[in-house]
Design an enzyme around this catalytic site. Structure first.
Site, mmCIF file in Angstrom:
data_model
loop_
_atom_site.group_PDB
_atom_site.id
_atom_site.type_symbol
_atom_site.label_atom_id
_atom_site.label_comp_id
_atom_site.label_asym_id
_atom_site.label_seq_id
_atom_site.Cartn_x
_atom_site.Cartn_y
_atom_site.Cartn_z
ATOM 1 N N HIS A 23 0.870 -1.177 0.000
ATOM 2 C CA HIS A 23 0.000 0.000 0.000
ATOM 3 C C HIS A 23 0.903 1.223 0.000
ATOM 4 O O HIS A 23 1.990 1.184 0.582
ATOM 5 C CB HIS A 23 -0.906 -0.009 1.234
ATOM 6 C CG HIS A 23 -1.877 1.136 1.269
ATOM 7 N ND1 HIS A 23 -2.805 1.343 0.267
ATOM 8 C CD2 HIS A 23 -2.056 2.137 2.164
ATOM 9 C CE1 HIS A 23 -3.516 2.420 0.557
ATOM 10 N NE2 HIS A 23 -3.079 2.929 1.705
ATOM 11 N N HIS A 35 -3.625 9.176 1.459
ATOM 12 C CA HIS A 35 -3.642 7.911 0.707
ATOM 13 C C HIS A 35 -5.042 7.625 0.190
ATOM 14 O O HIS A 35 -6.005 8.293 0.557
ATOM 15 C CB HIS A 35 -3.151 6.763 1.598
ATOM 16 C CG HIS A 35 -4.094 6.405 2.706
ATOM 17 N ND1 HIS A 35 -4.744 5.194 2.752
ATOM 18 C CD2 HIS A 35 -4.507 7.096 3.796
ATOM 19 C CE1 HIS A 35 -5.514 5.149 3.840
ATOM 20 N NE2 HIS A 35 -5.370 6.292 4.486
ATOM 21 N N CYS A 113 -3.320 3.045 -5.570
ATOM 22 C CA CYS A 113 -2.657 3.929 -4.595
ATOM 23 C C CYS A 113 -1.226 4.275 -5.011
ATOM 24 O O CYS A 113 -0.753 5.377 -4.730
ATOM 25 C CB CYS A 113 -2.679 3.310 -3.196
ATOM 26 S SG CYS A 113 -1.931 1.678 -3.091
#
Length: 162
Positions: A23, A35, A113
């Site tokens: 991530h 994010h 992301c």
């Protein structure tokens, strides 16, 4: 005892090591990151972020790095600084902060992301995770196809000998 992780600098890319993927977030200062998260994700959800693969929308969130990482390890990874010139940190942070709270399109292969944070830092949307996975699947596919051809040839050769 492990050495403490140094405080990131504003504009740094943060790579968080989830169980099955990475991530990404962008550090904006004072312990906070910006994010992408699925609309239903709660802070510190850890592995539940994998649910993001099942949705086509994401929310731009500003949360404490500590909460986003949860128990997962993370580090600063400005891995493309040698290829692209980063925007000034103040501009990166400004761009990230302006997006907080917005719902954006999310696609695992083209708008995830990692694409998001690279766009903020470098002005270039890219994801090495996607590229690496596509290449691995392609290589595995070629290997599988080659094994099928060899198997078919061996089977045909065996039938011809009978």
């Amino acid at each position: 005892m492990r050495a403490p992780i140094p405080e990131p600098n504003p504009g740094d890319l943060i790579e968080i090591f989830r169980p099955f993927y990475r991530h990404w977030a962008i550090y904006v200062g004072d312990g906070y990151v910006v994010h992408l998260a699925p609309p239903s994700e709660i802070p510190g959800a850890g592995a539940s972020s994998i649910m993001s693969a099942l949705t086509d929308r994401a929310i731009v969130k500003k949360e404490l790095l500590f909460d986003v990482a949860g128990s997962d390890k993370y580090h600063v990874n400005n891995k493309h600084d040698d290829k692209y010139t980063p925007l000034p940190p103040s501009k990166i942070v400004q761009r990230a902060e302006e997006l907080v709270g917005q719902e954006v399109l999310y696609k695992l292969t083209s708008e995830n992301c990692e694409h998001f944070v690279n766009e903020l830092r470098y002005g270039v949307s890219r994801s090495d995770q996607v590229r690496d996975t596509v290449m691995a699947v392609g290589i595995a596919g070629v290997g599988f196809a080659a094994a099928c051809v060899v198997g078919a040839l061996l089977s045909r050769n065996k039938r011809q000998k009978q």
